[in-house]
Design a protein around this motif. Structure first.
Motif, PDB file in Angstrom:
ATOM      1  N   THR A   3       0.853  -1.179   0.000  1.00  0.00           N
ATOM      2  CA  THR A   3       0.000   0.000   0.000  1.00  0.00           C
ATOM      3  C   THR A   3       0.890   1.230   0.000  1.00  0.00           C
ATOM      4  O   THR A   3       1.802   1.344   0.818  1.00  0.00           O
ATOM      5  N   LEU A   4       0.632   2.116  -0.910  1.00  0.00           N
ATOM      6  CA  LEU A   4       1.406   3.341  -1.024  1.00  0.00           C
ATOM      7  C   LEU A   4       0.592   4.499  -0.482  1.00  0.00           C
ATOM      8  O   LEU A   4      -0.639   4.481  -0.552  1.00  0.00           O
ATOM      9  N   PRO A   5       1.273   5.519   0.047  1.00  0.00           N
ATOM     10  CA  PRO A   5       0.514   6.685   0.492  1.00  0.00           C
ATOM     11  C   PRO A   5      -0.171   7.332  -0.693  1.00  0.00           C
ATOM     12  O   PRO A   5       0.347   7.301  -1.812  1.00  0.00           O
ATOM     13  N   PRO A   6      -1.367   7.878  -0.493  1.00  0.00           N
ATOM     14  CA  PRO A   6      -2.055   8.507  -1.613  1.00  0.00           C
ATOM     15  C   PRO A   6      -1.252   9.670  -2.180  1.00  0.00           C
ATOM     16  O   PRO A   6      -0.530  10.350  -1.467  1.00  0.00           O
ATOM     17  N   ALA A   7      -1.357   9.852  -3.457  1.00  0.00           N
ATOM     18  CA  ALA A   7      -0.667  10.957  -4.121  1.00  0.00           C
ATOM     19  C   ALA A   7      -1.247  12.275  -3.637  1.00  0.00           C
ATOM     20  O   ALA A   7      -2.417  12.358  -3.308  1.00  0.00           O
ATOM     21  N   THR A   8      -0.422  13.314  -3.593  1.00  0.00           N
ATOM     22  CA  THR A   8      -0.900  14.612  -3.138  1.00  0.00           C
ATOM     23  C   THR A   8      -1.024  15.609  -4.281  1.00  0.00           C
ATOM     24  O   THR A   8      -1.669  16.626  -4.128  1.00  0.00           O
ATOM     25  N   ARG A   9      -0.429  15.317  -5.400  1.00  0.00           N
ATOM     26  CA  ARG A   9      -0.497  16.213  -6.550  1.00  0.00           C
ATOM     27  C   ARG A   9      -1.913  16.195  -7.123  1.00  0.00           C
ATOM     28  O   ARG A   9      -2.564  15.167  -7.192  1.00  0.00           O
ATOM     29  N   GLN A  10      -2.390  17.356  -7.548  1.00  0.00           N
ATOM     30  CA  GLN A  10      -3.678  17.433  -8.228  1.00  0.00           C
ATOM     31  C   GLN A  10      -3.423  17.841  -9.674  1.00  0.00           C
ATOM     32  O   GLN A  10      -2.688  18.775  -9.949  1.00  0.00           O
ATOM     33  N   PHE A  11      -4.060  17.127 -10.592  1.00  0.00           N
ATOM     34  CA  PHE A  11      -3.822  17.281 -12.020  1.00  0.00           C
ATOM     35  C   PHE A  11      -4.915  18.075 -12.701  1.00  0.00           C
ATOM     36  O   PHE A  11      -6.085  17.970 -12.335  1.00  0.00           O
ATOM     37  N   THR A  12      -4.526  18.796 -13.733  1.00  0.00           N
ATOM     38  CA  THR A  12      -5.498  19.276 -14.716  1.00  0.00           C
ATOM     39  C   THR A  12      -5.671  18.126 -15.703  1.00  0.00           C
ATOM     40  O   THR A  12      -4.859  17.186 -15.740  1.00  0.00           O
ATOM     41  N   LEU A  13      -6.690  18.201 -16.533  1.00  0.00           N
ATOM     42  CA  LEU A  13      -6.911  17.167 -17.534  1.00  0.00           C
ATOM     43  C   LEU A  13      -5.725  17.083 -18.490  1.00  0.00           C
ATOM     44  O   LEU A  13      -5.240  15.991 -18.817  1.00  0.00           O
ATOM     45  N   ASP A  14      -5.229  18.235 -18.924  1.00  0.00           N
ATOM     46  CA  ASP A  14      -4.096  18.267 -19.845  1.00  0.00           C
ATOM     47  C   ASP A  14      -2.843  17.657 -19.208  1.00  0.00           C
ATOM     48  O   ASP A  14      -2.129  16.885 -19.846  1.00  0.00           O
ATOM     49  N   GLU A  15      -2.573  18.007 -17.948  1.00  0.00           N
ATOM     50  CA  GLU A  15      -1.397  17.444 -17.262  1.00  0.00           C
ATOM     51  C   GLU A  15      -1.484  15.924 -17.164  1.00  0.00           C
ATOM     52  O   GLU A  15      -0.505  15.225 -17.418  1.00  0.00           O
ATOM     53  N   ALA A  16      -2.640  15.423 -16.777  1.00  0.00           N
ATOM     54  CA  ALA A  16      -2.812  13.976 -16.647  1.00  0.00           C
ATOM     55  C   ALA A  16      -2.650  13.290 -18.009  1.00  0.00           C
ATOM     56  O   ALA A  16      -1.971  12.260 -18.111  1.00  0.00           O
ATOM     57  N   ASN A  17      -3.245  13.845 -19.044  1.00  0.00           N
ATOM     58  CA  ASN A  17      -3.107  13.250 -20.377  1.00  0.00           C
ATOM     59  C   ASN A  17      -1.657  13.253 -20.857  1.00  0.00           C
ATOM     60  O   ASN A  17      -1.235  12.330 -21.548  1.00  0.00           O
ATOM     61  N   ARG A  18      -0.892  14.279 -20.490  1.00  0.00           N
ATOM     62  CA  ARG A  18       0.526  14.326 -20.889  1.00  0.00           C
ATOM     63  C   ARG A  18       1.349  13.228 -20.226  1.00  0.00           C
ATOM     64  O   ARG A  18       2.391  12.844 -20.741  1.00  0.00           O
ATOM     65  N   THR A  19       0.902  12.708 -19.078  1.00  0.00           N
ATOM     66  CA  THR A  19       1.643  11.620 -18.415  1.00  0.00           C
ATOM     67  C   THR A  19       1.329  10.252 -19.022  1.00  0.00           C
ATOM     68  O   THR A  19       2.032   9.285 -18.740  1.00  0.00           O
ATOM     69  N   LEU A  20       0.274  10.169 -19.834  1.00  0.00           N
ATOM     70  CA  LEU A  20      -0.204   8.866 -20.299  1.00  0.00           C
ATOM     71  C   LEU A  20       0.818   8.028 -21.069  1.00  0.00           C
ATOM     72  O   LEU A  20       0.832   6.804 -20.906  1.00  0.00           O
ATOM     73  N   PRO A  21       1.671   8.590 -21.913  1.00  0.00           N
ATOM     74  CA  PRO A  21       2.640   7.705 -22.579  1.00  0.00           C
ATOM     75  C   PRO A  21       3.490   6.911 -21.575  1.00  0.00           C
ATOM     76  O   PRO A  21       3.661   5.699 -21.729  1.00  0.00           O
ATOM     77  N   LEU A  22       3.968   7.565 -20.524  1.00  0.00           N
ATOM     78  CA  LEU A  22       4.749   6.868 -19.508  1.00  0.00           C
ATOM     79  C   LEU A  22       3.856   5.984 -18.639  1.00  0.00           C
ATOM     80  O   LEU A  22       4.181   4.827 -18.375  1.00  0.00           O
ATOM     81  N   VAL A  23       2.726   6.515 -18.207  1.00  0.00           N
ATOM     82  CA  VAL A  23       1.801   5.742 -17.367  1.00  0.00           C
ATOM     83  C   VAL A  23       1.350   4.488 -18.112  1.00  0.00           C
ATOM     84  O   VAL A  23       1.297   3.393 -17.537  1.00  0.00           O
ATOM     85  N   ARG A  24       1.056   4.624 -19.383  1.00  0.00           N
ATOM     86  CA  ARG A  24       0.604   3.480 -20.194  1.00  0.00           C
ATOM     87  C   ARG A  24       1.653   2.363 -20.196  1.00  0.00           C
ATOM     88  O   ARG A  24       1.328   1.187 -20.025  1.00  0.00           O
ATOM     89  N   ARG A  25       2.929   2.734 -20.387  1.00  0.00           N
ATOM     90  CA  ARG A  25       4.006   1.717 -20.393  1.00  0.00           C
ATOM     91  C   ARG A  25       4.130   1.043 -19.034  1.00  0.00           C
ATOM     92  O   ARG A  25       4.257  -0.186 -18.952  1.00  0.00           O
ATOM     93  N   ILE A  26       4.094   1.829 -17.969  1.00  0.00           N
ATOM     94  CA  ILE A  26       4.215   1.265 -16.624  1.00  0.00           C
ATOM     95  C   ILE A  26       3.032   0.347 -16.319  1.00  0.00           C
ATOM     96  O   ILE A  26       3.208  -0.771 -15.830  1.00  0.00           O
ATOM     97  N   VAL A  27       1.835   0.811 -16.624  1.00  0.00           N
ATOM     98  CA  VAL A  27       0.634   0.027 -16.315  1.00  0.00           C
ATOM     99  C   VAL A  27       0.586  -1.248 -17.159  1.00  0.00           C
ATOM    100  O   VAL A  27       0.203  -2.313 -16.655  1.00  0.00           O
ATOM    101  N   ARG A  28       0.990  -1.179 -18.406  1.00  0.00           N
ATOM    102  CA  ARG A  28       1.031  -2.387 -19.241  1.00  0.00           C
ATOM    103  C   ARG A  28       1.971  -3.413 -18.609  1.00  0.00           C
ATOM    104  O   ARG A  28       1.646  -4.605 -18.515  1.00  0.00           O
TER     105      ARG A  28
END
Length: 157
Positions: A3-28
């Motif tokens: 269990t990890l501590p919850p993230a504290t950063r809050q994203f805009t939609l654009d910021e979250a979408n910009r992380t998706l290439p990396l998030v997608r690789r990690i999640v895959r």
């Protein structure tokens, strides 16, 4: 699972979408490795629980081979933990390692919420309140404001 501590950063939609290439690789990687680890863990548990079943393909397993299987499993569990930490460093929260469900903390129309993404989706198209989860998903197009409110804009100088 760690269990990890919850993230504290809050994203805009654009910021979250910009992380998706990396998030997608990690999640895959997480989804593939998690399924494999789970399967091997269950098999190893079955073998350890039933000494008569200590054979694979008609070949008996030695104690050394069992220890090697356990060591490999432990190493892959460590890799999973590393992947979970990578997501946490980005600020994303893994909700389901089987389906690849990820939430990004945000504020939607003044309410604490999550931008919701699942492996296989091209971009983030949904959000939900923090107390409703996946079943309470709404289209991002239904929201008036997504992302943390910048209080500095409210300052009168």
């Amino acid at each position: 699972m760690t269990t990890l501590p919850p993230a504290t950063r809050q994203f805009t939609l654009d910021e979250a979408n910009r992380t998706l290439p990396l998030v997608r690789r990690i999640v895959r990687d997480i989804v593939e490795l998690f399924a494999d680890v789970q399967q091997r863990f269950e098999r190893l548990s079955d073998i350890e629980g039933d000494p008569d079943s200590i054979s694979i393909g008609g070949n008996s397993l030695s104690g050394d081979e069992l220890r090697e299987m356990q060591a490999d499993l432990d190493a892959d569990q460590d890799r999973l933990r590393d992947f979970f930490h990578e997501l946490a460093e980005i600020g994303a929260e893994l909700k389901d390692p089987i389906t690849g469900l990820v939430d990004f903390p945000t504020v939607v129309d003044g309410v604490d919420a999550y931008l919701c993404w699942k492996l296989g989706e091209d971009e983030i198209g949904f959000w939900h309140r923090q107390d409703t989860g996946f079943a309470g998903r709404h289209s991002v197009h239904d929201a008036t404001q997504i992302g943390p409110h910048d209080d500095s804009a409210d300052l009168i100088i």
